[in-house]
Design a protein around this motif. Structure first.
Motif, PDB file in Angstrom:
ATOM      1  N   GLY A   1       0.758  -1.240   0.037  1.00 39.33           N
ATOM      2  CA  GLY A   1       0.037   0.152   0.025  1.00 39.33           C
ATOM      3  C   GLY A   1       0.895   1.331  -0.153  1.00 39.33           C
ATOM      4  N   THR A   2       2.144   1.349  -0.386  1.00 39.42           N
ATOM      5  CA  THR A   2       2.873   2.304  -0.216  1.00 39.42           C
ATOM      6  C   THR A   2       2.802   3.161  -1.585  1.00 39.42           C
ATOM      7  N   GLY A   3       2.499   2.718  -2.680  1.00 40.52           N
ATOM      8  CA  GLY A   3       2.524   3.364  -4.037  1.00 40.52           C
ATOM      9  C   GLY A   3       3.747   3.412  -4.679  1.00 40.52           C
ATOM     10  N   LYS A   4       4.755   2.530  -4.128  1.00 42.58           N
ATOM     11  CA  LYS A   4       6.201   2.463  -4.567  1.00 42.58           C
ATOM     12  C   LYS A   4       6.490   1.079  -5.584  1.00 42.58           C
ATOM     13  N   THR A   5       6.785   1.176  -6.735  1.00 37.39           N
ATOM     14  CA  THR A   5       7.456   0.288  -7.470  1.00 37.39           C
ATOM     15  C   THR A   5       8.629  -0.348  -7.136  1.00 37.39           C
ATOM     16  N   PHE A   6       8.887  -1.357  -7.684  1.00 36.69           N
ATOM     17  CA  PHE A   6      10.433  -2.093  -7.611  1.00 36.69           C
ATOM     18  C   PHE A   6      10.988  -2.105  -9.095  1.00 36.69           C
ATOM     19  N   ALA A   7      12.334  -2.567  -8.985  1.00 40.97           N
ATOM     20  CA  ALA A   7      12.807  -2.658 -10.335  1.00 40.97           C
ATOM     21  C   ALA A   7      12.220  -3.655 -10.957  1.00 40.97           C
ATOM     22  N   TRP A   8      11.327  -3.475 -12.025  1.00 44.89           N
ATOM     23  CA  TRP A   8      10.702  -4.573 -12.781  1.00 44.89           C
ATOM     24  C   TRP A   8      11.668  -5.214 -13.813  1.00 44.89           C
ATOM     25  N   SER A   9      12.767  -4.500 -14.099  1.00 49.38           N
ATOM     26  CA  SER A   9      13.574  -5.021 -14.973  1.00 49.38           C
ATOM     27  C   SER A   9      14.657  -6.060 -14.468  1.00 49.38           C
ATOM     28  N   ASN A  10      14.634  -5.987 -13.007  1.00 51.72           N
ATOM     29  CA  ASN A  10      15.744  -6.851 -12.413  1.00 51.72           C
ATOM     30  C   ASN A  10      14.690  -8.173 -11.718  1.00 51.72           C
ATOM     31  N   PHE A  11      13.502  -7.833 -11.761  1.00 54.43           N
ATOM     32  CA  PHE A  11      12.677  -8.985 -11.093  1.00 54.43           C
ATOM     33  C   PHE A  11      12.736 -10.256 -12.114  1.00 54.43           C
ATOM     34  N   LYS A  12      12.515 -11.381 -11.338  1.00 54.22           N
ATOM     35  CA  LYS A  12      12.571 -12.658 -12.073  1.00 54.22           C
ATOM     36  C   LYS A  12      11.440 -13.316 -11.534  1.00 54.22           C
TER      37      LYS A  12
ATOM     38  N   PRO B   1       9.204 -16.302 -10.561  1.00 53.16           N
ATOM     39  CA  PRO B   1       9.096 -17.646 -10.347  1.00 53.16           C
ATOM     40  C   PRO B   1       8.214 -18.289 -11.566  1.00 53.16           C
ATOM     41  N   PRO B   2       8.839 -19.264 -12.293  1.00 56.65           N
ATOM     42  CA  PRO B   2       7.855 -19.919 -13.302  1.00 56.65           C
ATOM     43  C   PRO B   2       6.836 -20.968 -12.905  1.00 56.65           C
ATOM     44  N   GLN B   3       7.062 -21.319 -11.730  1.00 53.40           N
ATOM     45  CA  GLN B   3       6.291 -22.379 -11.149  1.00 53.40           C
ATOM     46  C   GLN B   3       4.982 -21.786 -10.458  1.00 53.40           C
ATOM     47  N   PHE B   4       4.882 -20.474 -10.348  1.00 47.12           N
ATOM     48  CA  PHE B   4       3.662 -19.962  -9.794  1.00 47.12           C
ATOM     49  C   PHE B   4       2.893 -19.250 -10.784  1.00 47.12           C
ATOM     50  N   ARG B   5       1.672 -19.171 -10.524  1.00 39.71           N
ATOM     51  CA  ARG B   5       0.776 -17.830 -11.159  1.00 39.71           C
ATOM     52  C   ARG B   5       0.922 -16.719 -10.002  1.00 39.71           C
ATOM     53  N   TRP B   6       0.965 -15.508 -10.469  1.00 41.51           N
ATOM     54  CA  TRP B   6       1.460 -14.478  -9.583  1.00 41.51           C
ATOM     55  C   TRP B   6       0.645 -13.170 -10.126  1.00 41.51           C
ATOM     56  N   ILE B   7       0.499 -12.414  -9.145  1.00 40.69           N
ATOM     57  CA  ILE B   7       0.010 -11.051  -9.325  1.00 40.69           C
ATOM     58  C   ILE B   7       1.008  -9.989  -9.005  1.00 40.69           C
ATOM     59  N   LEU B   8       0.904  -9.082  -9.852  1.00 43.59           N
ATOM     60  CA  LEU B   8       2.211  -7.920  -9.782  1.00 43.59           C
ATOM     61  C   LEU B   8       1.337  -6.718  -8.949  1.00 43.59           C
ATOM     62  N   ALA B   9       1.813  -6.246  -7.760  1.00 43.69           N
ATOM     63  CA  ALA B   9       1.208  -5.058  -7.120  1.00 43.69           C
ATOM     64  C   ALA B   9       2.545  -4.013  -7.044  1.00 43.69           C
ATOM     65  N   GLY B  10       2.225  -3.011  -6.290  1.00 43.64           N
ATOM     66  CA  GLY B  10       3.401  -1.998  -5.927  1.00 43.64           C
ATOM     67  C   GLY B  10       3.430  -0.859  -6.703  1.00 43.64           C
ATOM     68  N   GLY B  11       2.827   0.131  -6.524  1.00 46.11           N
ATOM     69  CA  GLY B  11       2.875   1.413  -7.259  1.00 46.11           C
ATOM     70  C   GLY B  11       2.245   1.244  -8.826  1.00 46.11           C
ATOM     71  N   ILE B  12       1.232   0.369  -9.058  1.00 49.51           N
ATOM     72  CA  ILE B  12       0.806   0.305 -10.294  1.00 49.51           C
ATOM     73  C   ILE B  12      -0.268   1.367 -10.542  1.00 49.51           C
ATOM     74  N   ARG B  13      -0.174   2.094 -11.725  1.00 46.17           N
ATOM     75  CA  ARG B  13      -0.864   3.320 -12.127  1.00 46.17           C
ATOM     76  C   ARG B  13      -1.205   3.377 -13.502  1.00 46.17           C
ATOM     77  N   ILE B  14      -1.805   4.299 -13.926  1.00 48.73           N
ATOM     78  CA  ILE B  14      -2.476   4.085 -15.258  1.00 48.73           C
ATOM     79  C   ILE B  14      -1.413   4.529 -16.226  1.00 48.73           C
ATOM     80  N   ASP B  15      -0.403   5.420 -15.660  1.00 47.94           N
ATOM     81  CA  ASP B  15       0.891   5.896 -16.548  1.00 47.94           C
ATOM     82  C   ASP B  15       1.942   4.740 -16.616  1.00 47.94           C
ATOM     83  N   ASN B  16       1.853   3.701 -15.722  1.00 44.05           N
ATOM     84  CA  ASN B  16       3.020   2.457 -16.030  1.00 44.05           C
ATOM     85  C   ASN B  16       2.413   1.114 -16.180  1.00 44.05           C
ATOM     86  N   ILE B  17       0.882   0.835 -16.338  1.00 45.67           N
ATOM     87  CA  ILE B  17       0.551  -0.249 -16.479  1.00 45.67           C
ATOM     88  C   ILE B  17       0.758  -1.083 -17.562  1.00 45.67           C
ATOM     89  N   GLN B  18       0.943  -0.293 -18.783  1.00 44.88           N
ATOM     90  CA  GLN B  18       1.266  -0.851 -20.066  1.00 44.88           C
ATOM     91  C   GLN B  18       2.809  -1.316 -20.058  1.00 44.88           C
TER      92      GLN B  18
END
Length: 262
Positions: A190-201, A203-220
């Motif tokens: 709930g901080t509204g802060k993103t993390f370094a998406w380019s470095n994030f890996k 895990p292929p074995q899970f179905r996952w949800i991305l959160a953290g600072g998602i907005r209309i200007d960065n969702i795409q």
């Protein structure tokens, strides 16, 4: 011609209990209903609007979903509305408000309500779910994650793991059962802060949800870089007070999620 939807005024508290909601879900597995058509939106399967604080916002979000639900790719995307049970959060709700939100969402029938639990043990999670009719629990912190094995089968769980600003995980994935959905968020949630998406890996074995600072200007950008199966937005679609949801931002966010990723 304008179409008006009237939400029933009968209160959930007038019923004997919330079992009318729970019984409908006991044999229903989260995100595992029927085989769905493949989405054209980079395999996006889930959209979660978190931090709902009142039945009016729940109704607004459900109406926005309803306007799109019968169009591609929305017909293959599952929608969740999150309510937060954490006194330290400005978007915290009590059980009475949560019941109203659940009843509103059940009326529309195009989404599900998720309870967001922070540092609460299994007994508290179960109690709140029983009182509100919620049957999906998002678990923040070590204590809730340790409660996974103690939750009854009718409560589906979404463990949350924090990702540091550099894109590295702060927790071990070994404690998470294979097949579970997990949510990746910035520390604290709930901080509204993103993390370094380019470095994030992811895990292929899970179905996952991305959160953290998602907005209309960065969702795409998020969809393009990570192609997450699920996305979670909260403060990114709030009004200026950071609490109530903006109908315009919610609609814009949903529309941007429908854009085919190349």
């Amino acid at each position: 011609m304008a179409c008006f939807v009237v939400v029933p005024t009968r209160r959930i508290s007038q019923r004997h209990s919330c079992q009318w909601v729970l019984q409908r879900r006991r044999n229903r597995q989260l995100f595992n209903y029927v085989v769905r058509k493949p989405s054209t939106c980079a395999s996006l399967e889930l959209i979660k609007i978190c931090g709902i604080t009142c039945k009016e916002d729940a109704s607004m979000v459900c109406k926005a979903i309803e306007e799109r639900k019968h169009r591609v790719p929305y017909d293959s995307i599952r929608f969740l509305l999150g309510v937060i049970f954490c006194p330290q959060s400005k978007r915290n709700v009590d059980e009475k408000v949560a019941r109203q939100i659940v009843e509103t969402v059940e009326y529309f029938g195009n989404a599900q309500v998720v309870g967001v639990f922070v540092h609460q043990d299994a007994s508290n999670i179960i109690h709140i779910c029983q009182q509100t009719g919620i049957s999906i629990a998002q678990l923040h912190g070590d204590v809730p994650r340790q409660s996974l094995s103690m939750l009854p089968h009718w409560i589906e769980s979404i463990p949350v793991l924090s990702v540091y600003s550099d894109g590295s995980l702060d927790s071990d994935l070994e404690q998470i059962q294979l097949g579970s959905w997990i949510l990746f968020d910035s520390p604290g949630g709930g901080t509204g802060k993103t993390f370094a998406w380019s470095n994030f890996k992811p895990p292929p074995q899970f179905r996952w949800i991305l959160a953290g600072g998602i907005r209309i200007d960065n969702i795409q950008s998020a969809l393009n870089k990570l192609r997450p199966p699920g996305v979670d937005v909260s403060s990114g679609v709030c009004q200026s007070d950071g609490i109530r949801k903006s109908a315009q931002l919610v609609s814009t966010f949903l529309d941007l999620c429908s854009t085919t990723v190349v």
